[in-house]
Design a protein around this motif. Structure first.
Motif, PDB file in Angstrom:
ATOM      1  N   ARG A   1      55.216  39.123  34.141  1.00  0.00           N
ATOM      2  CA  ARG A   1      54.922  37.773  34.199  1.00  0.00           C
ATOM      3  C   ARG A   1      53.895  37.957  35.466  1.00  0.00           C
ATOM      4  N   ARG A   2      54.010  38.624  36.601  1.00  0.00           N
ATOM      5  CA  ARG A   2      52.962  38.824  37.386  1.00  0.00           C
ATOM      6  C   ARG A   2      51.682  39.462  36.915  1.00  0.00           C
ATOM      7  N   ASN A   3      51.625  40.536  36.044  1.00  0.00           N
ATOM      8  CA  ASN A   3      50.448  41.150  35.474  1.00  0.00           C
ATOM      9  C   ASN A   3      49.891  40.304  34.697  1.00  0.00           C
ATOM     10  N   ARG A   4      50.601  39.574  33.723  1.00  0.00           N
ATOM     11  CA  ARG A   4      50.272  38.899  32.699  1.00  0.00           C
ATOM     12  C   ARG A   4      49.599  37.553  33.297  1.00  0.00           C
ATOM     13  N   GLY A   5      49.993  37.287  34.444  1.00  0.00           N
ATOM     14  CA  GLY A   5      49.709  35.925  35.055  1.00  0.00           C
ATOM     15  C   GLY A   5      48.260  36.237  35.525  1.00  0.00           C
ATOM     16  N   VAL A   6      47.985  37.131  36.254  1.00  0.00           N
ATOM     17  CA  VAL A   6      46.889  37.588  36.774  1.00  0.00           C
ATOM     18  C   VAL A   6      45.686  37.597  35.870  1.00  0.00           C
ATOM     19  N   PHE A   7      45.862  38.165  34.394  1.00  0.00           N
ATOM     20  CA  PHE A   7      45.062  38.138  33.598  1.00  0.00           C
ATOM     21  C   PHE A   7      44.825  37.158  32.679  1.00  0.00           C
ATOM     22  N   SER A   8      45.875  36.212  32.738  1.00  0.00           N
ATOM     23  CA  SER A   8      45.853  34.875  31.969  1.00  0.00           C
ATOM     24  C   SER A   8      44.637  33.859  32.526  1.00  0.00           C
ATOM     25  N   HIS A   9      44.262  34.025  33.795  1.00  0.00           N
ATOM     26  CA  HIS A   9      43.177  33.117  34.103  1.00  0.00           C
ATOM     27  C   HIS A   9      41.988  33.408  33.468  1.00  0.00           C
ATOM     28  N   ALA A  10      41.676  34.669  32.659  1.00  0.00           N
ATOM     29  CA  ALA A  10      40.558  35.082  31.871  1.00  0.00           C
ATOM     30  C   ALA A  10      40.672  34.329  30.583  1.00  0.00           C
TER      31      ALA A  10
END
Ligand code: HEM
Length: 416
Positions: A110-119
């Motif tokens: 969730r942490r990794n996906r969360g950072v990229f989901s901004h884009a």
């Protein structure tokens, strides 16, 4: 079908896909039907030095989706999520490069996906449309300048995602060919026309990871309006260098080749089906959303994904043990009559279309709207500016059991 017996059937034999039948989308649909009906859960042994030893093969839509959804029982973080031996059993010697989000579970995922989901927010997506249209126009302009037949894969389907994704990721234009060259190697490890051995794949993975870090440094120093700059601005400090390398390699690898594959299988199928081509041409000024979905279903750019059981599970009377690998055969699930009305029919207006080509669980494709937008815009530009697209030779498929690439597709375009 009655003549098939299990020892003869290995739905992950790369050769089956390399020599696929164009009238069934290049897929062994008879084998899939037999397995869904007779052996919905069985152990497939490989006996191939490049692959892991065995997997439980899961072929029905319902079972495949259930596994993809349930990351507590079916882990993505124990080994790689396909059947390659490299990275699963024989880790490559490399100082860095943590698993990307695709091979993480729970809070780490969730942490990794969360950072990229901004884009990947709707706002970002809306901003991409103008750029994608400009790329599509350039690609179609160049294709229409060719006098005589051209290779649709390399001259149309490849440059579109290469420019779109290169721009999205902030890869300088001069580096794009090199960048996507590594991706090609990654995507075709079994096809000797593309790659001579796994050492070449290993070298490409390392080069891509090194470049990912260079790119991160570049966009930290010189931010632009690209995905990486957005991720850096929104998630600074949240990801380690290793995680950055892994996730950028994942984006490079998963995103361009799969879009190219969808466009190539899609045009091939449209040329085979004049009624559907005519239906689409009538709608070329604003192609409906169902179109990209049906193209992605019949293409199934990733034929399967693998998970590992975190506990003993019983399925269709079989006992799957903790630590065993299960293969979700998306390509079979996408043609399961229990989930699709007349699944073998090509229907650009299909709705609902519960295909699994983008996954449908916690790992479901983060870029599915980006891919669908690229496909829609490229097809709009291509169909508006041509009056005819015809085969100029046979399609040649990549010999691989994971990426369903097309090696070449000769076509002739006639200007509108
Ligand atoms: C037709 C094109 C594409 C197809 C068929 C495709 C397919 C997939 C599939 C099957 C997965 C794994 C799903 C699962 O395990 O449940 C995935 C994950 C992912 N895709 Fe795509 N993809 C495509 C294009 C793209 C694009 C254009 C991007 C980004 C620009 C992208 C970014 C990602 C990312 C970041 C993940 C990992 C998500 C996670 O692990 O949480 N993909 N994709």
């Amino acid at each position: 079908v009655a003549t098939l017996s299990l020892p003869d059937v290995n739905p992950l034999d790369p050769v089956i896909y390399g020599t696929g039948d164009p009238s069934t989308y290049g897929l062994p649909l008879d084998v899939y039907k037999y397995l869904r009906e007779e052996k919905p859960c069985y152990v497939q042994e490989f006996g191939n030095p490049l692959l892991i030893d065995r997997v439980w093969m899961i072929t029905r839509h319902e079972d495949t989706w259930a596994i993809d959804r349930d990351s507590e029982t079916w882990a993505a973080n124990r080994g790689l999520v396909n059947t390659w031996r490299i990275l699963n059993i024989d880790p490559i010697e490399y100082p860095g490069g943590k698993p990307a989000m695709l091979t993480l579970d729970g809070p780490e995922h969730r942490r990794n996906r969360g950072v990229f989901s901004h884009a990947f927010t709707p706002n970002v997506l809306a901003g991409l449309e103008t750029k994608f249209r400009a790329f599509a126009k350039q690609v179609v302009d160049a294709a229409l300048r060719v006098d005589g037949p051209l290779d649709f894969v390399h001259q149309v389907a490849n440059p579109m995602p290469m420019q779109a994704l290169g721009d999205m990721l902030g890869v300088p234009e001069a580096d794009r060919a090199k960048f996507f060259g590594w991706v090609d190697t990654f995507a075709s490890p079994f096809d000797t026309r593309v790659v001579t051995g796994m050492d070449q794949v290993e070298a490409a993975i390392k080069d891509l990871m090194d470049y990912a870090l260079e790119l991160w440094d570049l966009r930290t120093r010189e931010p632009g309006d690209d995905l990486l700059s957005t991720v850096i601005a929104g998630g600074e400090g949240q990801l380690s260098q290793d995680e950055i390398m892994g996730n950028i390699s994942l984006l490079a690898n998963g995103a361009a080749e799969s879009t190219r594959t969808t466009l190539s299988h899609g045009i091939h199928q449209l040329m085979r089906d004049p009624d559907q081509m005519a239906w689409l041409r009538e709608r070329a000024d604003d192609i409906p959303v169902t179109v990209a979905q049906e193209l992605v279903r019949i293409a199934t750019p990733f034929a399967h994904f693998v998970r590992t059981a975190t506990k003993d599970v019983e399925l269709h009377g079989q006992r799957i043990k903790e630590g065993d690998r299960a293969c979700m055969l998306f390509a079979s699930a996408n043609f399961d009559p229990q989930a699709f009305d007349e699944p073998e029919r090509f229907d650009l207006s299909r709705d609902p279309n519960p295909h699994l080509s983008f996954g449908r669980g916690p790992h479901s494709c983060l870029g599915k709207h980006v891919a669908s937008l690229e496909i829609k815009i490229l097809l709009e530009e291509l169909l508006q500016r041509t009056k005819d697209i015809r085969p100029a030779g046979d399609i040649s498929y990549i010999s691989d059991n994971f990426s369903r690439g097309v090696y070449s597709l000769p076509v002739t375009l006639t200007k509108a």
